[in-house]
Motif scaffolding. Structure first.
Motif, mmCIF file in Angstrom:
data_model
loop_
_atom_site.group_PDB
_atom_site.id
_atom_site.type_symbol
_atom_site.label_atom_id
_atom_site.label_comp_id
_atom_site.label_asym_id
_atom_site.label_seq_id
_atom_site.Cartn_x
_atom_site.Cartn_y
_atom_site.Cartn_z
ATOM 1 N N LYS A 239 0.837 -1.201 0.000
ATOM 2 C CA LYS A 239 0.000 0.000 0.000
ATOM 3 C C LYS A 239 0.863 1.238 0.000
ATOM 4 C CE LYS A 239 -3.103 -2.107 3.216
ATOM 5 N NZ LYS A 239 -4.023 -2.119 4.322
ATOM 6 N N GLY A 240 0.379 2.259 -0.651
ATOM 7 C CA GLY A 240 1.088 3.534 -0.630
ATOM 8 C C GLY A 240 0.397 4.467 -1.587
ATOM 9 N N ALA A 244 2.575 10.830 -7.997
ATOM 10 C CA ALA A 244 1.753 12.041 -8.042
ATOM 11 C C ALA A 244 0.711 12.081 -6.924
ATOM 12 C CB ALA A 244 1.076 12.168 -9.406
ATOM 13 N N GLY A 245 0.626 11.030 -6.107
ATOM 14 C CA GLY A 245 -0.219 11.098 -4.920
ATOM 15 C C GLY A 245 -1.554 10.371 -4.976
ATOM 16 N N VAL A 246 -1.768 9.508 -5.972
ATOM 17 C CA VAL A 246 -3.001 8.714 -6.010
ATOM 18 C C VAL A 246 -2.793 7.476 -5.122
ATOM 19 C CG1 VAL A 246 -4.611 7.407 -7.472
ATOM 20 C CG2 VAL A 246 -3.489 9.461 -8.389
ATOM 21 N N PRO A 247 -3.699 7.206 -4.164
ATOM 22 C CA PRO A 247 -3.547 5.995 -3.351
ATOM 23 C C PRO A 247 -3.407 4.758 -4.245
ATOM 24 C CG PRO A 247 -5.255 7.390 -2.432
ATOM 25 C CD PRO A 247 -4.863 8.010 -3.761
ATOM 26 N N ALA A 257 4.305 -13.728 -5.512
ATOM 27 C CA ALA A 257 4.886 -12.743 -4.582
ATOM 28 C C ALA A 257 5.945 -11.883 -5.271
ATOM 29 C CB ALA A 257 5.479 -13.456 -3.374
ATOM 30 N N SER A 258 6.700 -12.491 -6.189
ATOM 31 C CA SER A 258 7.780 -11.741 -6.840
ATOM 32 C C SER A 258 7.236 -10.683 -7.802
ATOM 33 C CB SER A 258 8.693 -12.704 -7.592
ATOM 34 O OG SER A 258 7.952 -13.335 -8.618
ATOM 35 N N SER A 259 5.921 -10.730 -8.111
ATOM 36 C CA SER A 259 5.332 -9.728 -9.008
ATOM 37 C C SER A 259 4.850 -8.493 -8.253
ATOM 38 C CB SER A 259 4.098 -10.301 -9.726
ATOM 39 O OG SER A 259 4.438 -11.472 -10.408
ATOM 40 N N LEU A 260 4.764 -8.600 -6.915
ATOM 41 C CA LEU A 260 4.082 -7.555 -6.149
ATOM 42 C C LEU A 260 4.701 -6.174 -6.331
ATOM 43 C CD1 LEU A 260 1.789 -6.959 -4.090
ATOM 44 C CD2 LEU A 260 3.470 -7.354 -2.278
ATOM 45 N N ASP A 261 6.015 -6.072 -6.136
ATOM 46 C CA ASP A 261 6.647 -4.752 -6.211
ATOM 47 C C ASP A 261 6.599 -4.191 -7.629
ATOM 48 O OD1 ASP A 261 7.153 -4.660 -3.546
ATOM 49 O OD2 ASP A 261 9.193 -5.462 -3.694
ATOM 50 N N LYS A 262 6.776 -5.069 -8.590
ATOM 51 C CA LYS A 262 6.739 -4.639 -9.983
ATOM 52 C C LYS A 262 5.343 -4.118 -10.346
ATOM 53 C CE LYS A 262 7.599 -6.521 -14.493
ATOM 54 N NZ LYS A 262 7.772 -7.747 -15.278
ATOM 55 N N LEU A 263 4.310 -4.839 -9.896
ATOM 56 C CA LEU A 263 2.933 -4.417 -10.156
ATOM 57 C C LEU A 263 2.658 -3.074 -9.497
ATOM 58 C CD1 LEU A 263 -0.012 -5.018 -11.142
ATOM 59 C CD2 LEU A 263 -0.391 -6.110 -8.916
ATOM 60 N N TYR A 264 3.101 -2.941 -8.255
ATOM 61 C CA TYR A 264 2.882 -1.700 -7.501
ATOM 62 C C TYR A 264 3.537 -0.516 -8.207
ATOM 63 C CZ TYR A 264 3.196 1.710 -3.728
ATOM 64 O OH TYR A 264 3.112 2.859 -2.992
ATOM 65 N N LYS A 265 4.809 -0.677 -8.566
ATOM 66 C CA LYS A 265 5.555 0.435 -9.169
ATOM 67 C C LYS A 265 5.023 0.772 -10.556
ATOM 68 C CE LYS A 265 10.029 -0.094 -6.858
ATOM 69 N NZ LYS A 265 10.667 -1.431 -6.948
ATOM 70 N N ALA A 266 4.803 -0.260 -11.371
ATOM 71 C CA ALA A 266 4.326 -0.008 -12.740
ATOM 72 C C ALA A 266 2.923 0.612 -12.703
ATOM 73 C CB ALA A 266 4.326 -1.304 -13.544
ATOM 74 N N SER A 267 2.056 0.115 -11.823
ATOM 75 C CA SER A 267 0.702 0.673 -11.752
ATOM 76 C C SER A 267 0.747 2.148 -11.365
ATOM 77 C CB SER A 267 -0.155 -0.108 -10.753
ATOM 78 O OG SER A 267 -0.253 -1.464 -11.151
ATOM 79 N N THR A 286 -5.795 3.526 -7.179
ATOM 80 C CA THR A 286 -5.376 2.695 -8.305
ATOM 81 C C THR A 286 -4.670 1.460 -7.751
ATOM 82 O OG1 THR A 286 -4.217 2.710 -10.443
ATOM 83 C CG2 THR A 286 -3.149 3.878 -8.614
ATOM 84 N N GLY A 287 -4.179 0.619 -8.649
ATOM 85 C CA GLY A 287 -3.464 -0.570 -8.197
ATOM 86 C C GLY A 287 -3.769 -1.767 -9.066
ATOM 87 N N GLY A 288 -3.753 -2.951 -8.453
ATOM 88 C CA GLY A 288 -4.032 -4.166 -9.212
ATOM 89 C C GLY A 288 -3.910 -5.394 -8.323
#
Ligand code: TRP
Ligand code: ZN
Length: 463
Positions: A239-240, A244-247, A257-267, A286-288
């Motif tokens: 979470k974060g 630009a500040g969109v939750p 599990a190895s996709s989590l950070d990549k998904l977070y950053k790319a999203s 936003t997110g995924g």
């Protein structure tokens, strides 16, 4: 079901014999049954006539081990005609009780249609609240055409919930058609340790008692039913917010599990980039979500695109997040206009590639344009998605090519102003292809009918 229906018909006849003087006979008062379809001739049973939903409050209790769901759906709606009865879409599951404005209503449930007869008919323009208590084991929809499996799909640890185009009726009673959008609240109770992910934002911390945890989510922007989700399972969360500040909330099944950070950053990065290209992000977060159900596809569930059984790359994340503008904020009235969703989201993939210094949209367009005259895409005009082949590749690729042909014709300045104006003018609303063509002609000052005719409507390869 049959028996039940006959009993109700008898009751109704009896009641009318007893109670109706000519003055308050239902027909004389202008009350009649709402239609069983909303009027999309390609999907005649989808949605319902006679009312418009403003809000769904869904309380759902689910146990993965038994696959049992207990639900209470509270639906706020406004009548668009006098109603002696109205329908909701619900497939499978057992309806326990229905009330309208707090009074018990009679009902029948056959196929995908729940017909509700309120104790007191509903006047035209009146608002009303229908509450449906239901339970059972949800079964996903498996279409006879080429839609595969969709709706509420039970998994070992929860459920993968992806309902496009008409699978919401596999898990809650609704007006299941994109031409009726509404806000949503979800109260989802699952065994402790299971995470429930619905649209919008959490309205508080999850609460646990007696070994069960309740999650409360709220989607305060209008949403089409096919974008609603209650995906459940074991998830790792990050979470974060976007730069630009969109939750921003990313979730991944432990297998991914190895996709989590990549998904977070790319999203996050892609949400922010689309906000500069298409205009402000329309939703509260936003997110995924990456689940381990091997769907092999993704769905643009509002605020939380869902990726089924693969590590999403930036191309597909760019696609699903572009849908938050094109499809989710701007929603089609009829499924035949699906290219306004898929053509735009596909073109967004090409724009992302161009932005990243990979192939330009022009190069990708050329690659597709060079396909031989016999390629099936040239026979399928994407501007009129066929109900028995709705998600044909032409709706995606030739739909995207249509936008590139338009960009070439009007120039980059006008084209990108048009994309922003289209998103701004129709934010949270409904759109048609005719409206898009009109706006494109108005903003460019050009007659674009021949271009759109060739790209959207002709069963042959445009020059
Ligand atoms: N709209 C999805 C996409 O292009 C594809 C899709 C259609 C889908 N129907 C679905 C995905 C049902 C999941 C379930 O991104
Ligand atoms: Zn798509």
């Amino acid at each position: 079901m049959r028996q039940h229906r006959r009993a109700i018909a008898l009751l109704a006849t009896f009641a009318s014999l007893l109670a109706c003087s000519p003055a308050d006979a239902p027909a004389a008062a202008g009350h009649r049954p709402g239609a069983s379809g909303i009027g999309d001739t390609d999907f005649p049973d989808d949605g319902n006539g006679g009312y418009d939903v403003s809000h769904y409050d869904l309380a759902i209790d689910y146990t993965p081990a038994t696959r049992r769901l207990d639900g209470v759906a509270t639906i706020k709606a406004g009548a668009t005609q006098g109603l002696s009865s109205f329908n909701l879409d619900l497939l499978g599951l057992d309806v326990r009780q229905v009330t309208v404005n707090g009074s018990p209503a009679t009902f029948t449930h056959q196929g995908g249609e729940l017909t509700v007869r309120p104790a007191k008919p509903i006047d035209d323009r009146a608002t009303f609240t229908a509450r449906v208590r239901y339970s059972g084991r949800p079964q996903p929809a498996t279409s006879t055409t080429n839609l595969g499996t969709f709706g509420f799909i039970p998994t070992a640890d929860g459920a993968f919930v992806a309902s496009e185009p008409n699978g919401s009726k596999t898990w809650f009673p609704s007006n299941d058609h994109p031409s009726d959008k509404a806000t949503f609240a979800f109260t989802i109770t699952v065994p402790a340790g299971v995470t429930a992910l619905a649209n919008g934002e959490l309205t508080g911390e999850p609460t646990t008692s007696g070994g069960r945890t309740t999650y409360r989510w709220s989607e305060r922007h209008p949403m089409a039913t096919y974008l609603a989700t209650a995906t459940m399972g074991t998830f790792k969360l990050r979470k974060g917010s976007t730069p630009a500040g969109v939750p921003n909330l990313a979730a991944a099944d432990p297998r991914f599990a190895s996709s989590l950070d990549k998904l977070y950053k790319a999203s996050g990065e892609i949400t922010d980039y689309w906000s500069t290209v298409f205009g402000p992000y329309p939703f509260g977060s936003t997110g995924g979500v990456v689940d381990d159900y091997t769907a092999g596809y993704a769905l643009e569930n509002q605020t939380k695109p869902l990726y089924g059984g693969f590590e999403p790359d930036e191309g597909i994340i760019a696609h699903e997040l572009a849908h938050q503008w094109f499809g989710n904020s701007l929603t089609i009235r009829r499924w035949k206009d699906l290219w306004l969703n898929e053509g735009f989201a596909t073109y967004a993939e090409w724009l992302w590639s161009e932005h990243k210094g990979k192939k330009t949209a022009d190069e990708i367009f050329e690659g597709h344009h060079n396909r031989p005259a016999g390629d099936p895409m040239w026979k399928y005009p994407p501007g009129r998605a066929k109900p028995d082949d709705l998600f044909n590749q032409s709706v995606y690729t030739r739909g995207g090519m249509t936008l590139h042909a338009l960009r070439r014709a009007v120039g980059d300045g006008t084209f990108f102003r048009l994309l922003k104006a289209w998103a701004a003018d129709n934010r949270y609303g409904h759109v048609t292809t005719e409206q898009f063509i009109e706006l494109a002609e108005r903003m460019s000052g050009k007659d674009l009918k021949p271009l759109f005719a060739a790209w959207l409507y002709q069963p042959r390869r445009p020059a």
